[in-house]
Design a protein around this motif. Structure first.
Motif, mmCIF file in Angstrom:
data_model
loop_
_atom_site.group_PDB
_atom_site.id
_atom_site.type_symbol
_atom_site.label_atom_id
_atom_site.label_comp_id
_atom_site.label_asym_id
_atom_site.label_seq_id
_atom_site.Cartn_x
_atom_site.Cartn_y
_atom_site.Cartn_z
ATOM 1 N N GLY A 192 0.735 -1.225 -0.021
ATOM 2 C CA GLY A 192 0.109 -0.003 0.035
ATOM 3 C C GLY A 192 0.844 1.117 0.023
ATOM 4 O O GLY A 192 1.927 1.359 0.785
ATOM 5 N N VAL A 193 0.342 2.257 -0.795
ATOM 6 C CA VAL A 193 0.779 3.687 -0.733
ATOM 7 C C VAL A 193 0.062 4.397 0.432
ATOM 8 O O VAL A 193 -1.173 4.392 0.370
ATOM 9 C CB VAL A 193 0.813 4.241 -2.129
ATOM 10 C CG1 VAL A 193 1.407 5.742 -2.008
ATOM 11 C CG2 VAL A 193 1.686 3.529 -2.949
ATOM 12 N N LEU A 194 0.597 4.700 1.593
ATOM 13 C CA LEU A 194 -0.011 5.014 2.655
ATOM 14 C C LEU A 194 0.052 6.613 3.014
ATOM 15 O O LEU A 194 1.025 6.895 2.927
ATOM 16 C CB LEU A 194 0.469 4.402 3.715
ATOM 17 C CG LEU A 194 0.359 2.916 3.779
ATOM 18 C CD1 LEU A 194 1.079 2.021 4.998
ATOM 19 C CD2 LEU A 194 -0.905 2.234 3.532
ATOM 20 N N TYR A 195 -0.738 7.177 3.765
ATOM 21 C CA TYR A 195 -1.021 8.504 4.323
ATOM 22 C C TYR A 195 -0.124 8.592 5.470
ATOM 23 O O TYR A 195 -0.463 7.967 6.363
ATOM 24 C CB TYR A 195 -2.152 9.115 4.195
ATOM 25 C CG TYR A 195 -2.197 10.803 4.673
ATOM 26 C CD1 TYR A 195 -1.789 11.488 3.863
ATOM 27 C CD2 TYR A 195 -2.691 10.958 5.634
ATOM 28 C CE1 TYR A 195 -1.659 12.764 3.918
ATOM 29 C CE2 TYR A 195 -2.627 12.299 6.066
ATOM 30 C CZ TYR A 195 -2.113 13.282 5.037
ATOM 31 O OH TYR A 195 -2.099 14.634 5.373
ATOM 32 N N ALA A 196 1.063 9.400 5.596
ATOM 33 C CA ALA A 196 1.784 9.188 6.651
ATOM 34 C C ALA A 196 1.475 9.706 7.865
ATOM 35 O O ALA A 196 1.926 9.605 9.152
ATOM 36 C CB ALA A 196 3.309 10.200 6.379
ATOM 37 N N ASN A 197 0.574 10.726 7.748
ATOM 38 C CA ASN A 197 -0.204 11.455 8.909
ATOM 39 C C ASN A 197 -1.269 10.800 9.608
ATOM 40 O O ASN A 197 -1.704 11.114 10.859
ATOM 41 C CB ASN A 197 -0.485 12.690 8.665
ATOM 42 C CG ASN A 197 0.565 13.601 8.370
ATOM 43 O OD1 ASN A 197 1.685 13.421 8.655
ATOM 44 N ND2 ASN A 197 0.428 14.747 7.812
ATOM 45 N N ARG A 198 -1.537 9.466 9.262
ATOM 46 C CA ARG A 198 -2.763 8.700 9.855
ATOM 47 C C ARG A 198 -2.419 7.251 9.703
ATOM 48 O O ARG A 198 -2.214 6.603 8.823
ATOM 49 C CB ARG A 198 -4.142 9.037 9.205
ATOM 50 C CG ARG A 198 -4.813 10.225 9.328
ATOM 51 C CD ARG A 198 -6.147 10.277 9.117
ATOM 52 N NE ARG A 198 -6.345 10.272 7.306
ATOM 53 C CZ ARG A 198 -6.365 11.257 6.599
ATOM 54 N NH1 ARG A 198 -6.398 12.492 7.334
ATOM 55 N NH2 ARG A 198 -6.333 11.061 5.528
ATOM 56 N N LEU A 199 -2.100 6.840 11.094
ATOM 57 C CA LEU A 199 -1.888 5.496 11.200
ATOM 58 C C LEU A 199 -2.850 4.438 10.630
ATOM 59 O O LEU A 199 -2.676 3.192 10.245
ATOM 60 C CB LEU A 199 -1.405 4.980 12.590
ATOM 61 C CG LEU A 199 0.021 6.001 13.035
ATOM 62 C CD1 LEU A 199 0.118 5.395 14.562
ATOM 63 C CD2 LEU A 199 1.190 5.465 12.277
ATOM 64 N N ARG A 236 5.233 5.623 2.711
ATOM 65 C CA ARG A 236 4.463 6.567 3.455
ATOM 66 C C ARG A 236 4.714 7.971 3.154
ATOM 67 O O ARG A 236 6.053 8.426 2.959
ATOM 68 C CB ARG A 236 4.811 6.313 4.906
ATOM 69 C CG ARG A 236 4.380 4.879 5.391
ATOM 70 C CD ARG A 236 4.485 4.830 6.828
ATOM 71 N NE ARG A 236 4.507 3.495 7.349
ATOM 72 C CZ ARG A 236 3.277 3.051 7.714
ATOM 73 N NH1 ARG A 236 2.091 4.004 7.815
ATOM 74 N NH2 ARG A 236 2.982 1.791 8.374
ATOM 75 N N VAL A 237 3.766 8.908 2.872
ATOM 76 C CA VAL A 237 4.001 10.102 2.315
ATOM 77 C C VAL A 237 2.854 10.934 2.811
ATOM 78 O O VAL A 237 1.591 10.550 2.811
ATOM 79 C CB VAL A 237 4.305 10.379 0.834
ATOM 80 C CG1 VAL A 237 2.946 9.785 0.021
ATOM 81 C CG2 VAL A 237 4.653 11.683 0.369
ATOM 82 N N ASN A 238 3.074 12.567 3.107
ATOM 83 C CA ASN A 238 2.031 12.987 3.589
ATOM 84 C C ASN A 238 1.365 14.139 2.549
ATOM 85 O O ASN A 238 0.830 15.165 2.964
ATOM 86 C CB ASN A 238 2.411 13.912 4.625
ATOM 87 C CG ASN A 238 3.512 15.087 4.130
ATOM 88 O OD1 ASN A 238 4.255 14.924 3.282
ATOM 89 N ND2 ASN A 238 3.533 16.228 4.874
ATOM 90 N N ASN A 239 1.436 13.692 1.303
ATOM 91 C CA ASN A 239 0.742 14.385 0.291
ATOM 92 C C ASN A 239 -0.106 13.723 -0.672
ATOM 93 O O ASN A 239 0.434 12.566 -1.281
ATOM 94 C CB ASN A 239 2.034 15.148 -0.520
ATOM 95 C CG ASN A 239 1.448 15.969 -1.784
ATOM 96 O OD1 ASN A 239 1.411 15.455 -2.770
ATOM 97 N ND2 ASN A 239 0.972 17.191 -1.297
ATOM 98 N N GLY A 240 -1.311 14.003 -1.181
ATOM 99 C CA GLY A 240 -2.144 13.188 -1.759
ATOM 100 C C GLY A 240 -1.840 12.901 -3.212
ATOM 101 O O GLY A 240 -1.957 11.952 -4.035
ATOM 102 N N ILE A 241 -1.165 14.217 -3.767
ATOM 103 C CA ILE A 241 -0.522 14.147 -5.240
ATOM 104 C C ILE A 241 0.337 13.071 -5.321
ATOM 105 O O ILE A 241 0.338 12.360 -6.434
ATOM 106 C CB ILE A 241 -0.367 15.329 -5.826
ATOM 107 C CG1 ILE A 241 -1.489 16.319 -5.712
ATOM 108 C CG2 ILE A 241 0.249 15.380 -7.176
ATOM 109 C CD1 ILE A 241 -1.545 17.902 -6.342
ATOM 110 N N PHE A 242 1.046 13.170 -4.537
ATOM 111 C CA PHE A 242 2.629 12.299 -4.521
ATOM 112 C C PHE A 242 2.072 10.587 -4.465
ATOM 113 O O PHE A 242 2.512 9.644 -4.858
ATOM 114 C CB PHE A 242 3.488 12.456 -3.296
ATOM 115 C CG PHE A 242 4.867 11.991 -3.511
ATOM 116 C CD1 PHE A 242 5.761 12.947 -3.883
ATOM 117 C CD2 PHE A 242 5.068 10.719 -3.505
ATOM 118 C CE1 PHE A 242 7.141 12.307 -4.154
ATOM 119 C CE2 PHE A 242 6.275 10.117 -3.532
ATOM 120 C CZ PHE A 242 7.418 11.067 -3.916
#
Length: 299
Positions: A189-196, A217-223
């Motif tokens: 999975g490509v995961l959003y870093a700010n929400r576990l 894990r990354v904190n940006n939706g476009i990425f």
């Protein structure tokens, strides 16, 4: 009693770094600004600024007064703008914070429409994916994707947003297509870093959290979208990030038999905010621009 012109002279002198520069900013003679500063210090019985030939330095008393003085001037300015608003005219500054990805993809045309309708509003937009405290962060309002539970804030709903589990066709061809939540946990999975606990799906007795193997894990939706397009793994993303890619077939929606938790877009701002009329006008303009249902979900 402190006079407003003395407070204005004090703030201008601090902001500009000299009495000469403050006098130019206020459109007054240097002697007038000096006199107003001196009168303010006499009324308070303290020294606010240490003056030298090269610069002004705040004393401890000045440091204590400065944020209050700035707030007084800001509230006076807001009151004047609210009076304009009551007569049908909206004017003055409006400071907005919004997430980077959503701002890049969707706020440009919406803000252009708003400023065309209200040309006297001076809008400042800062894009930031970190958490911004709408009550103390220095902004008039913060655009949030998700619930607003802070009792200090008023939250105006802008639009709903579905979230889709998506993957590139190449990833699914190489790794297979999961058909259940149990199978999903074995995928990358490509995961959003700010929400576990970001991957939440509806179940009969509540919500089920799925934790796939993290590919990124990354904190940006476009990425995140671009990583999914590159075939790094599955991504759970709001439709405002992926609606065009799903429509074109560049990304495929994956059905695992459960609906992913949706989210809503809010504009949050402190209660009793002086710019409330401008904020309300801004939120209504965004709602009209996004539509109901929003254009990213209309198809």
């Amino acid at each position: 009693m402190m006079k407003l012109d003395g407070i204005a002279a004090f703030v201008a002198a601090v902001d500009e770094g000299s009495i000469s520069a403050a006098s130019r900013r206020l459109g007054l003679a240097k002697s007038v600004v000096s006199e107003r500063l001196a009168e303010l210090e006499r009324l308070l019985g303290v020294t606010l600024l240490q003056r030298s030939t090269r610069r002004l330095t705040l004393t401890s008393a000045g440091q204590s007064l400065l944020p209050r003085a700035q707030r007084i001037l800001r509230e006076v300015e807001e009151a004047a703008h609210e009076l304009d608003a009551s007569s049908g005219k909206l004017a003055g500054p409006l400071r907005i914070s919004a997430p980077v990805g959503f701002g890049i993809l969707h706020l440009g045309p919406a803000i252009a429409r708003f400023l065309t309708d209200h040309p006297d509003i001076e809008l400042s937009l800062e894009l930031d994916d970190s958490f911004v405290d709408a009550a103390t962060g220095g902004f008039d309002a913060v655009l949030r994707h998700g619930p607003v539970r802070d009792s200090r804030l008023i939250a105006r709903r802008l639009a709903n947003s579905r979230r889709l589990l998506v993957a590139a066709p190449a990833y699914l061809a190489a790794h297979g297509t999961p058909c259940s939540l149990a199978e999903l946990e074995r995928h990358r999975g490509v995961l959003y870093a700010n929400r576990l606990n970001d991957w939440r799906f509806a179940a009969e007795d509540g919500w089920v959290v799925v934790r796939p193997k993290p590919a990124l894990r990354v904190n940006n939706g476009i990425f995140m979208r671009d990583a999914a397009l590159a075939g790094l793994g599955l991504a759970l993303l709001p439709t405002f990030f992926v609606h065009e890619e799903v429509r074109s077939g560049a990304l495929v929606e994956v059905d695992v038999g459960s609906t992913a938790e949706g989210a809503e877009l809010f504009l949050a701002y402190p209660r009793d905010h002086g710019a409330a009329a401008r904020i309300r006008a801004f939120s209504e303009s965004l709602r009209r621009s996004f539509g109901d249902p929003p254009y990213w979900d209309a198809a």
